[in-house]
Motif scaffolding. Structure first.
Motif, short mmCIF file in Angstrom:
data_model
loop_
_atom_site.label_atom_id
_atom_site.label_comp_id
_atom_site.label_asym_id
_atom_site.label_seq_id
_atom_site.Cartn_x
_atom_site.Cartn_y
_atom_site.Cartn_z
N LEU A 28 -16.79 -17.57 -14.66
CA LEU A 28 -17.74 -16.96 -15.58
C LEU A 28 -17.05 -16.47 -16.84
O LEU A 28 -15.91 -16.03 -16.81
N ASP A 29 -17.77 -16.54 -17.92
CA ASP A 29 -17.35 -15.91 -19.17
C ASP A 29 -17.82 -14.46 -19.05
O ASP A 29 -19.01 -14.18 -19.14
N ILE A 30 -16.89 -13.54 -18.79
CA ILE A 30 -17.27 -12.16 -18.53
C ILE A 30 -17.35 -11.30 -19.78
O ILE A 30 -17.53 -10.09 -19.71
N GLY A 31 -17.24 -11.92 -20.95
CA GLY A 31 -17.35 -11.17 -22.20
C GLY A 31 -16.18 -10.21 -22.36
O GLY A 31 -15.04 -10.56 -22.07
N LYS A 32 -16.47 -9.01 -22.77
CA LYS A 32 -15.43 -7.99 -22.92
C LYS A 32 -14.87 -7.60 -21.57
O LYS A 32 -13.68 -7.32 -21.43
N GLY A 33 -15.75 -7.54 -20.57
CA GLY A 33 -15.33 -7.14 -19.24
C GLY A 33 -14.75 -5.74 -19.24
O GLY A 33 -15.19 -4.88 -19.97
N GLY A 34 -13.74 -5.54 -18.41
CA GLY A 34 -13.12 -4.23 -18.33
C GLY A 34 -13.63 -3.45 -17.14
O GLY A 34 -14.15 -4.01 -16.17
N GLN A 35 -13.50 -2.14 -17.19
CA GLN A 35 -13.91 -1.28 -16.09
C GLN A 35 -15.43 -1.18 -16.02
O GLN A 35 -16.06 -0.71 -16.96
N CYS A 36 -15.99 -1.62 -14.91
CA CYS A 36 -17.44 -1.56 -14.72
C CYS A 36 -17.82 -0.19 -14.15
O CYS A 36 -16.95 0.60 -13.78
N VAL A 37 -19.12 0.08 -14.07
CA VAL A 37 -19.59 1.34 -13.53
C VAL A 37 -19.33 1.43 -12.02
O VAL A 37 -19.28 2.51 -11.46
N LYS A 38 -19.18 0.30 -11.37
CA LYS A 38 -18.85 0.21 -9.93
C LYS A 38 -17.90 -0.98 -9.76
O LYS A 38 -17.77 -1.83 -10.63
N ASP A 39 -17.28 -1.10 -8.58
CA ASP A 39 -16.36 -2.22 -8.35
C ASP A 39 -17.14 -3.53 -8.21
O ASP A 39 -18.34 -3.54 -7.95
N THR A 40 -16.44 -4.64 -8.41
CA THR A 40 -17.05 -5.97 -8.47
C THR A 40 -17.85 -6.31 -7.23
O THR A 40 -19.00 -6.76 -7.34
N CYS A 73 -24.98 -3.30 -19.71
CA CYS A 73 -24.42 -4.46 -19.01
C CYS A 73 -24.21 -5.61 -20.00
O CYS A 73 -23.16 -6.26 -19.99
N ILE A 74 -25.21 -5.85 -20.84
CA ILE A 74 -25.13 -6.94 -21.81
C ILE A 74 -24.03 -6.67 -22.84
O ILE A 74 -23.28 -7.57 -23.21
N GLU A 75 -23.90 -5.42 -23.29
CA GLU A 75 -22.86 -5.09 -24.26
C GLU A 75 -21.48 -5.45 -23.73
O GLU A 75 -20.63 -5.91 -24.49
N CYS A 76 -21.23 -5.25 -22.45
CA CYS A 76 -19.91 -5.57 -21.88
C CYS A 76 -19.77 -7.04 -21.49
O CYS A 76 -18.72 -7.62 -21.65
N HIS A 77 -20.83 -7.63 -20.96
CA HIS A 77 -20.70 -8.94 -20.32
C HIS A 77 -21.21 -10.12 -21.13
O HIS A 77 -21.07 -11.27 -20.69
N ALA A 78 -21.80 -9.90 -22.29
CA ALA A 78 -22.19 -11.03 -23.13
C ALA A 78 -20.93 -11.74 -23.63
O ALA A 78 -19.92 -11.10 -23.93
N SER A 79 -21.01 -13.03 -23.73
CA SER A 79 -19.87 -13.84 -24.17
C SER A 79 -19.42 -13.44 -25.57
O SER A 79 -20.24 -13.14 -26.43
N LEU A 80 -18.13 -13.48 -25.78
CA LEU A 80 -17.60 -13.23 -27.13
C LEU A 80 -17.83 -14.44 -28.03
O LEU A 80 -17.74 -14.33 -29.24
N LYS A 81 -18.17 -15.60 -27.43
CA LYS A 81 -18.43 -16.82 -28.20
C LYS A 81 -19.82 -16.82 -28.83
O LYS A 81 -20.00 -17.23 -29.96
#
Length: 124
Positions: A28-40, A73-81
């Motif tokens: 998956l293209d996880i976008g910015k990703g990083g620390q989520c509000v909960k674990d994966t 969620c979208i702010e973090c996980h939307a693709s950078l492309k």
């Protein structure tokens, strides 16, 4: 003997359930990703409950700025492309939902792009 076979089959099912999470998962293209509000693993299992709870908080109580909001969620996980969570096969939301054969209908009403992308488009 029959109980032993049933117990072994149950153990195999439990063991294979964990294996599917590691084998064949879509890239998956996880976008910015990083620390989520909960674990994966927790989010894979419970994200829908979080979104439904947040929906109720927003619609019924007017609470809009929560870390578990769809917008965050979208702010973090939307693709950078392309700034989207659904635009391509490897997009964050679409990739998993297709893999699991689950229809995703959030974006029939909600925007699939991060807010900063919408602001850039409207500023032009």
């Amino acid at each position: 003997m029959l109980k032993l076979v049933a117990a072994l089959m149950a153990l195999c099912c439990i063991a294979s359930a964990g294996a599917t999470e590691n084998y064949g998962m879509p890239k998956l293209d996880i976008g910015k990703g990083g620390q989520c509000v909960k674990d994966t693993q927790w989010m894979r299992k419970n994200h829908m409950h979080v979104l439904l709870h947040q929906r109720d908080e927003t619609v019924h109580k007017g609470i809009r700025e929560e870390p578990q909001s769809l917008k965050n969620c979208i702010e973090c996980h939307a693709s950078l492309k392309d700034n989207s969570v659904i635009a391509r096969e490897d997009s964050f939301c679409v990739g998993c939902h297709r893999y699991e054969a689950v229809k995703i209908d959030c974006f029939e009403c909600h925007a699939d792009k991060r807010k900063s992308a919408w602001l850039q488009r409207t500023a032009k």
